[in-house]
Design a protein around this motif. Sequence first.
Motif, PDB file in Angstrom:
ATOM      1  N   GLU A  33       0.837  -1.206   0.000  1.00 30.39           N
ATOM      2  CA  GLU A  33       0.000   0.000   0.000  1.00 30.39           C
ATOM      3  C   GLU A  33       0.867   1.249   0.000  1.00 30.39           C
ATOM      4  O   GLU A  33       2.056   1.212   0.333  1.00 30.39           O
ATOM      5  N   PHE A  34       0.247   2.355  -0.390  1.00 25.49           N
ATOM      6  CA  PHE A  34       0.884   3.666  -0.349  1.00 25.49           C
ATOM      7  C   PHE A  34       0.033   4.602   0.505  1.00 25.49           C
ATOM      8  O   PHE A  34      -1.166   4.377   0.697  1.00 25.49           O
ATOM      9  N   HIS A  76     -10.870  10.289   6.551  1.00 27.00           N
ATOM     10  CA  HIS A  76      -9.538  10.546   7.141  1.00 27.00           C
ATOM     11  C   HIS A  76      -8.612   9.341   6.978  1.00 27.00           C
ATOM     12  O   HIS A  76      -7.763   9.077   7.817  1.00 27.00           O
ATOM     13  N   ASN A  77      -8.798   8.625   5.887  1.00 27.70           N
ATOM     14  CA  ASN A  77      -7.961   7.463   5.578  1.00 27.70           C
ATOM     15  C   ASN A  77      -7.363   7.657   4.190  1.00 27.70           C
ATOM     16  O   ASN A  77      -8.080   7.629   3.192  1.00 27.70           O
ATOM     17  N   ARG A  78      -6.068   7.875   4.122  1.00 28.64           N
ATOM     18  CA  ARG A  78      -5.407   8.184   2.864  1.00 28.64           C
ATOM     19  C   ARG A  78      -4.617   7.015   2.304  1.00 28.64           C
ATOM     20  O   ARG A  78      -3.723   7.197   1.496  1.00 28.64           O
ATOM     21  N   VAL A  79      -4.929   5.824   2.734  1.00 27.09           N
ATOM     22  CA  VAL A  79      -4.212   4.638   2.269  1.00 27.09           C
ATOM     23  C   VAL A  79      -4.823   4.157   0.957  1.00 27.09           C
ATOM     24  O   VAL A  79      -6.044   4.125   0.802  1.00 27.09           O
ATOM     25  N   ILE A  80      -3.954   3.792   0.023  1.00 27.53           N
ATOM     26  CA  ILE A  80      -4.399   3.188  -1.237  1.00 27.53           C
ATOM     27  C   ILE A  80      -3.526   1.959  -1.487  1.00 27.53           C
ATOM     28  O   ILE A  80      -2.310   1.994  -1.278  1.00 27.53           O
ATOM     29  N   SER A  81      -4.139   0.875  -1.872  1.00 22.28           N
ATOM     30  CA  SER A  81      -3.396  -0.364  -2.091  1.00 22.28           C
ATOM     31  C   SER A  81      -2.478  -0.237  -3.306  1.00 22.28           C
ATOM     32  O   SER A  81      -2.662   0.640  -4.160  1.00 22.28           O
ATOM     33  N   TYR A  82      -1.501  -1.130  -3.368  1.00 22.92           N
ATOM     34  CA  TYR A  82      -0.564  -1.126  -4.499  1.00 22.92           C
ATOM     35  C   TYR A  82      -1.314  -1.352  -5.816  1.00 22.92           C
ATOM     36  O   TYR A  82      -1.080  -0.642  -6.802  1.00 22.92           O
ATOM     37  N   ALA A  83      -2.219  -2.328  -5.806  1.00 24.74           N
ATOM     38  CA  ALA A  83      -3.006  -2.600  -7.017  1.00 24.74           C
ATOM     39  C   ALA A  83      -3.914  -1.425  -7.347  1.00 24.74           C
ATOM     40  O   ALA A  83      -4.077  -1.057  -8.520  1.00 24.74           O
ATOM     41  N   GLY A  84      -4.510  -0.823  -6.304  1.00 25.59           N
ATOM     42  CA  GLY A  84      -5.370   0.330  -6.530  1.00 25.59           C
ATOM     43  C   GLY A  84      -4.601   1.507  -7.078  1.00 25.59           C
ATOM     44  O   GLY A  84      -5.105   2.262  -7.922  1.00 25.59           O
ATOM     45  N   CYS A  85      -3.367   1.677  -6.607  1.00 27.71           N
ATOM     46  CA  CYS A  85      -2.533   2.773  -7.082  1.00 27.71           C
ATOM     47  C   CYS A  85      -2.193   2.596  -8.558  1.00 27.71           C
ATOM     48  O   CYS A  85      -2.285   3.536  -9.350  1.00 27.71           O
TER      49      CYS A  85
END
Length: 331
Positions: free
Chosen positions: A33-34, A110-119
Amino acid sequence: MMDHNSFVMLQYRGSTGWCPSIIKAQNLTQVSEFHLMGLSDDPDLQPILFGLFLSMYLVMMLGNLLIILAVSSDSHLHSPMYFFLSNLSLADISFTSTTVPKMIVDLQTHNRVISYAGCLTQMSFFMLFGCLDSLLLSVMAYDRFVAICHPLHYQVIMSPRLCGLLVLMSVLISLLVSQMHNSTLLQFTYFKKEEISHFFCDPSQLLNLACSDTFTNNVVMYFVGAMSGFFPISGILFSYYKIVSSILRVPSSGGKYKTFSTCGSHLSVVCLFYGTGLGVYLSSAVSLSPRKCAVASVVYTVVTPMLNPFIYSLRNRDVKRAMCRFLRKTV
């Protein structure tokens, strides 16, 4: 002696951080994730940004959908210029929808996480529709060139078959650029850090974070830049060079203004889109901080697609009449 399922990983100092250099590896864990840093960390500013971007996104959707529905429902607008305009509106909707909805959800949760695949998926669609926007603007410049420089042969040259072929070629080239960019990034396993100083997975920042030979990164960036920026801009500049040369031969000043006014809307959109886009990427390569680049990129990712329907409708009587007729029928 090293076990079959074990690996040795060394660290070397890169230009901006530490990167892993794999001597021998199996069962490696890739980045999962990023973390998107967004536009601001100020908690008091989050509700304001949420309302602002939600409003702009809804206005963008409504304006571009009205353009598409007005062009498709009005027989007076069944011409090459408006066919390309409706495709540009569709590309604008898709382009903004790849980044803004995710940012709006992040501001609310308030959640800024994005998965590697999603990115990678977001970046793939961002490259696809961004390049498509650029190519469609170039195609529309060619349409104006034919209309002004070869008015007697306009209907013959800009046939429905050629118009459909130009849009299809734009889509295929955009797909090629997007997939080549993604296939390069899929080879990267390690990154210098997981924080992306943007509100979406910006391709240039992700390439800079990758732990790989910088030569490969630069080749990819230059190729993608040439395909999605340089060639379309060259086509637009050549078309307008021919248009201006043709307009200068018109004897009366009134005729010159009337002829060039047909290009006013397109020229405004071109300056807004390319001016802000190139400004962001050139300044990011020189001195502008990543956070300031993220703020500046809002212009070409959100503001420009939102303003396009207003630019074309306010400067075009046919579009205004078609939109009014469509709204009257709907109401």
